[in-house]
Design a protein around this motif. Structure first.
Motif, PDB file in Angstrom:
ATOM      1  N   GLU A  92       0.669   4.181  -2.703  1.00 40.33           N
ATOM      2  CA  GLU A  92       0.522   5.609  -2.414  1.00 40.33           C
ATOM      3  C   GLU A  92       1.519   6.436  -3.218  1.00 40.33           C
ATOM      4  O   GLU A  92       1.190   7.500  -3.749  1.00 40.33           O
ATOM      5  N   PHE A  96      -6.275  -1.960  -0.039  1.00 45.74           N
ATOM      6  CA  PHE A  96      -5.938  -0.554   0.165  1.00 45.74           C
ATOM      7  C   PHE A  96      -6.945   0.102   1.111  1.00 45.74           C
ATOM      8  O   PHE A  96      -6.562   0.819   2.048  1.00 45.74           O
ATOM      9  N   PRO A 147      -8.268   3.649  -3.347  1.00 48.95           N
ATOM     10  CA  PRO A 147      -7.115   4.273  -4.005  1.00 48.95           C
ATOM     11  C   PRO A 147      -7.485   5.522  -4.798  1.00 48.95           C
ATOM     12  O   PRO A 147      -6.748   6.511  -4.772  1.00 48.95           O
ATOM     13  N   VAL A 200       0.831  -1.203   0.000  1.00 48.99           N
ATOM     14  CA  VAL A 200       0.000   0.000   0.000  1.00 48.99           C
ATOM     15  C   VAL A 200       0.870   1.259   0.000  1.00 48.99           C
ATOM     16  O   VAL A 200       0.539   2.252  -0.655  1.00 48.99           O
TER      17      VAL A 200
END
Length: 289
Positions: free
Chosen positions: A244, A273, A281, A240
């Motif tokens: 990002e 996520f 996301p 994750v």
């Protein structure tokens, strides 16, 4: 005319330093920080960057973590971390870029697991360590300025000594001072080293446990004891974090990011996520702009 799609975070290699994988910059008030590439925007490197600040204030961020610290301190920026560092005042100290190949795997594992944070130098044990580092860096600088073709071997050896001192300092700060069984820490370090290398291939805790020659349950119990998190949670957190970076700094679609991270089913990636960050996301991308 449509703008070109950004599909990669800018990544810089070390230029030929003349010292076989080591580049040293001495920081002095009144002189600009020299660099092999532009540092005016967030980017990542394929090498380590050791930053030692004797005096002055440095700001910026590393992987979305705000950095604002005043010397004396030191820190290590790791290959792959997205960073932007900006002097807030004139600085004195050193910046050393070095190739990961110069560091033996065990020391690299130790640095990866212990040194991803600022190491302050205002405690008495760290004061002594900082003075040792300063002396060794002065020797490195003197060698670096020599025209000898063989200087790189001496520089690499001394730099290894500097990194061992930093590693010992990080260990001292992390521990309470009492002697502890270090086997759990070794398992954690070895697991993290594998994770950094294989996170987009290996998604099951059993794959890491097999490489470490321990049971999946033992790996999970060890990580829970040391971090409070399960093996699966740590694997997903690492993925994750990379997501990002890609959401913030590239124009890759959520599906493209899912595939790049090794999740062939984007719906599964989106669920992971959201479980980690509390939002999807796509929502994260909108909020981070």
């Amino acid at each position: 005319m449509a703008k070109n799609k950004i599909v990669h975070i800018p990544k810089f290699r070390m230029a030929d330093s003349g010292s076989k994988g080591i580049k040293l910059n001495k920081l002095d008030p009144g002189t600009e920080v020299a660099g092999e590439h532009s540092i005016a925007f967030p980017h990542r490197d394929d090498h380590y960057m050791l930053v030692i600040i004797e005096q002055g204030k440095l700001g910026g961020n590393i992987d979305f973590e705000k950095i604002e610290s005043e010397g004396p301190f030191l820190m290590v920026v790791f290959p792959g971390q997205v960073h932007l560092l900006t002097p807030q005042t004139p600085l004195s100290g050193w910046i050393i870029d070095f190739d990961p190949a110069l560091v033996d795997p065990q020391l690299r594992n130790d640095l990866d697991s212990r040194c991803k944070y600022l190491l302050p130098m205002h405690q008495s044990p760290s004061d002594a360590a900082f003075r040792q580092v300063q002396k060794l860096l002065t020797v490195i600088q003197a060698l670096y300025e020599q025209p000898s073709d063989t200087r790189h071997k001496a520089i690499a050896a001394i730099l290894t000594g500097v990194l061992h001192i930093i590693n010992g300092l990080a260990l001292h700060i992390a521990e309470t001072g009492s002697r502890k069984n270090n086997r759990p820490q070794q398992i954690k370090q070895q697991f993290l080293a594998l994770l950094y290398q294989h996170y987009n291939e290996w998604k099951k805790p059993s794959e890491y446990a097999k490489r470490l020659a321990i049971s999946t349950a033992h790996l999970n119990d060890t990580l829970k004891q040391l971090t409070g998190r399960s093996t699966m949670s740590i694997i997903q957190e690492h993925c994750v974090m990379e997501a990002e970076r890609l959401l913030h700094f590239t124009d890759l679609s959520v599906n493209e990011i899912s595939y790049r991270l090794g999740y062939p089913n984007p719906s599964h990636f989106i669920a992971i996520f959201k479980a980690q960050r509390g939002i999807t996301p796509l929502r994260y991308r909108v909020q981070s702009i």
